[in-house]
Design an enzyme around this catalytic site. Sequence first.
Site, PDB file in Angstrom:
ATOM      1  NE  ARG A 277      -3.054  -0.164   3.178  1.00 21.81           N
ATOM      2  CZ  ARG A 277      -4.257  -0.698   2.954  1.00 21.81           C
ATOM      3  NH1 ARG A 277      -5.146  -0.022   2.271  1.00 21.81           N
ATOM      4  NH2 ARG A 277      -4.572  -1.890   3.426  1.00 21.81           N
TER       5      ARG A 277
ATOM      6  CB  CYS B  12     -27.500  -3.470 -11.166  1.00 19.18           C
ATOM      7  SG  CYS B  12     -29.147  -3.025 -11.603  1.00 19.18           S
TER       8      CYS B  12
HETATM    9  N1  LLP Z   1       2.947  -9.073   3.100  1.00 18.60           N
HETATM   10  C1  LLP Z   1       1.928  -9.899   3.319  1.00 18.60           C
HETATM   11  C2  LLP Z   1       2.212 -11.267   3.694  1.00 18.60           C
HETATM   12  C3  LLP Z   1       0.604  -9.454   3.179  1.00 18.60           C
HETATM   13  O1  LLP Z   1      -0.388 -10.282   3.415  1.00 18.60           O
HETATM   14  C4  LLP Z   1       0.358  -8.120   2.799  1.00 18.60           C
HETATM   15  C5  LLP Z   1      -1.005  -7.626   2.621  1.00 18.60           C
HETATM   16  C6  LLP Z   1       1.463  -7.289   2.559  1.00 18.60           C
HETATM   17  C7  LLP Z   1       2.752  -7.793   2.726  1.00 18.60           C
HETATM   18  C8  LLP Z   1       1.331  -5.861   2.126  1.00 18.60           C
HETATM   19  O2  LLP Z   1       0.698  -5.097   3.079  1.00 18.60           O
HETATM   20  P1  LLP Z   1       0.542  -3.515   2.839  1.00 18.60           P
HETATM   21  O3  LLP Z   1       1.917  -2.914   2.918  1.00 18.60           O
HETATM   22  O4  LLP Z   1      -0.054  -3.334   1.507  1.00 18.60           O
HETATM   23  O5  LLP Z   1      -0.348  -3.076   3.929  1.00 18.60           O
HETATM   24  N2  LLP Z   1      -7.296  -5.549   0.316  1.00 18.60           N
HETATM   25  C9  LLP Z   1      -7.002  -4.906   1.576  1.00 18.60           C
HETATM   26  C10 LLP Z   1      -5.559  -5.095   1.994  1.00 18.60           C
HETATM   27  C11 LLP Z   1      -5.190  -6.543   2.115  1.00 18.60           C
HETATM   28  C12 LLP Z   1      -3.763  -6.713   2.549  1.00 18.60           C
HETATM   29  C13 LLP Z   1      -3.359  -8.124   2.383  1.00 18.60           C
HETATM   30  N3  LLP Z   1      -2.017  -8.395   2.705  1.00 18.60           N
HETATM   31  C14 LLP Z   1      -7.331  -3.413   1.442  1.00 18.60           C
HETATM   32  O6  LLP Z   1      -7.776  -3.007   0.397  1.00 18.60           O
HETATM   33  O7  LLP Z   1      -7.165  -2.675   2.410  1.00 18.60           O
END
Ligand code: LLP
Length: 432
Positions: free
Chosen positions: A293, A361
Site C-alpha cells: 500500500r 446494479c
Molecule cells: N505481506 C503480506 C504477507 C501481506 O499479506 C500483505 C497484505 C502485505 C505484505 C502488504 O501489506 P501492505 O503494505 O499493503 O499493507 N485488500 C485490503 C488489503 C489486504 C492486505 C493483504 N495483505 C485493502 O484493500 O485494504
Amino acid sequence: MICNNLSVTPDGRLLFAGRDLRDLADQYGTALYVMDEDRIRLMCRTYQKAMKEAFGENALPLYASKACSFKQIYRIMKEEKMGIDVVSPGEIYTAKEAGFDLSLAYYHSNNKSDEDIRFAMECGVGYFVVDNEEEVYAVSRIAWEMGLNQKVLLRITPGIDPHTYEEVATGKVDSKFGSAIETGQAMEITKKTLALQNVTLAGFHCHVGSQVFDSDVFIRSARVMVEFIAEVRKETGYLPFELDLGGGYGVRYVETDPVYSIEESILEVGRELKEMCRLYDLPLPQIHMEPGRSIVADAGLTLYTVGTVKRIPGYKNYVSVNGGMSDNPRFALYGSQYTVVLPEKMKEDCDFPCSVVGRCCESGDILQENVQLPASVTRGDLLAVLTTGAYNYSMASHYNRVLKLPVIMLAAGKDYVAVRRETFEDLTACDL
Ligand code: LLP
C-alpha cells in the site's frame, strides 16, 4: 492536501503530479486510474535508504504486488532494485512477462496447489514463503521430482493484534495464515523443514496487518521473532539467514489520518532489532520488509465523470459516477474512507452533502458516504477519488460486465498508457 503530489492552482484546479486532470480526461476519457510513477519510485527509494540505514547494506524491500499488479509496475520494481512479494501464479506470470528476475520473488499464499508450486518452480521463483506443514511437504516432494533445491521461508504467526480492521489482521494466533508460535506449531514446522530433502530453510517471515500507523506493532513483532529465533537456535542449532518483517505501513486517505514518517519508524525498528539480537547474542539476519500500500496508494487517483445528481428532499443526495465498486470495492468491503473532490471546482464551498455512488446494479455500490461537494455539482463535472493506487486496480471486477479501467502513468511531466482500456471484445474473449 493529503499527499504532496497534489496541489491547487489559484483558479481552483487540482493538479496531480503537476498535471491538470481535465487534459488527461480529454485525452484518455474517463473513468480512469491515473498513477504518478515518480511517486512510486520515490517510495521505493525511501524504503531502500531507510532499510539499509536501519538494518545494514544487505536489507531488501520486497514490493507486495497484490497492492497493484501489472507489467509496468514490475518493470519499475526491477529498475528500482526491489524484490517482490507475489501471491499467485497470475502475479508470477505477469512479473515474468515484464522481465523481472524471479530469483528475487517471494511466493506467498496460504494455499498453494501442486500445480501452483510446480509452475512457480518452473518459472524459477527464488523463495517460497511456506504457510503450513502440508505445504512444506508438497514443496519438498515437487522439488525432488523436479531435481532441484528450493529455498523457503516459514511464515510464523507472532500473535500480535495490529488493531486495524479485522479483514486485514493476519498476525493473530487464530489467523488463517502461518504457523503460530504460541501453539508450538512454529517450532514444529521449523524442525520438520530442517529435516526435509530438497528444501533449504532460508529464514522466517511474519506479517501482522495492513494500514498500520503504530511503530510499536512492528517493534513488538520484531521482538517476538528474535525471541523465536533464539528458541530455535537453542533447540536445533539453526540460525536463519533472512528475516522478513512483512508489510503494513499505513497511508493517508483523509486529512484526519496521521502524518507519519515510515523512515523514522523503520529506524526505530532497526534499533530495537539490533538491541534484541545483542541481548540474545544472535547475528543480525538479512532483513526484508514487504510494503504494498505505502508504495503505490498515494501514487494513484481515480478520475470519473459525474452523471446523475439525485436530490431526495428530506432524505439524502446521490452523486453518481461512471465507475464504482467494479473499480473500487473498498468502501463496500471495509467501509474505507476516501477523499473525494471535484478537480475543477477546488475553490468552491463544499456544502452539498451526498453519497458518491457508482453505476452498478446494487445499493451497496457506494464509493463514499457523507461527502461534502460543491452545491454546483452537475452532470459532466470531473470527480476524483484520491489515494486509489493500492488495492483498487488489483481488486477490480467485471461485475455487471462493466469494463475495467485503463491505467495512465505520469512520469517526469509526460503521460503514457500502462494498461489500456478494455474493449467489449476483451470482455467476451473467454466466452465460448
Ligand atoms: N505481506 C503480506 C504477507 C501481506 O499479506 C500483505 C497484505 C502485505 C505484505 C502488504 O501489506 P501492505 O503494505 O499493503 O499493507 N485488500 C485490503 C488489503 C489486504 C492486505 C493483504 N495483505 C485493502 O484493500 O485494504
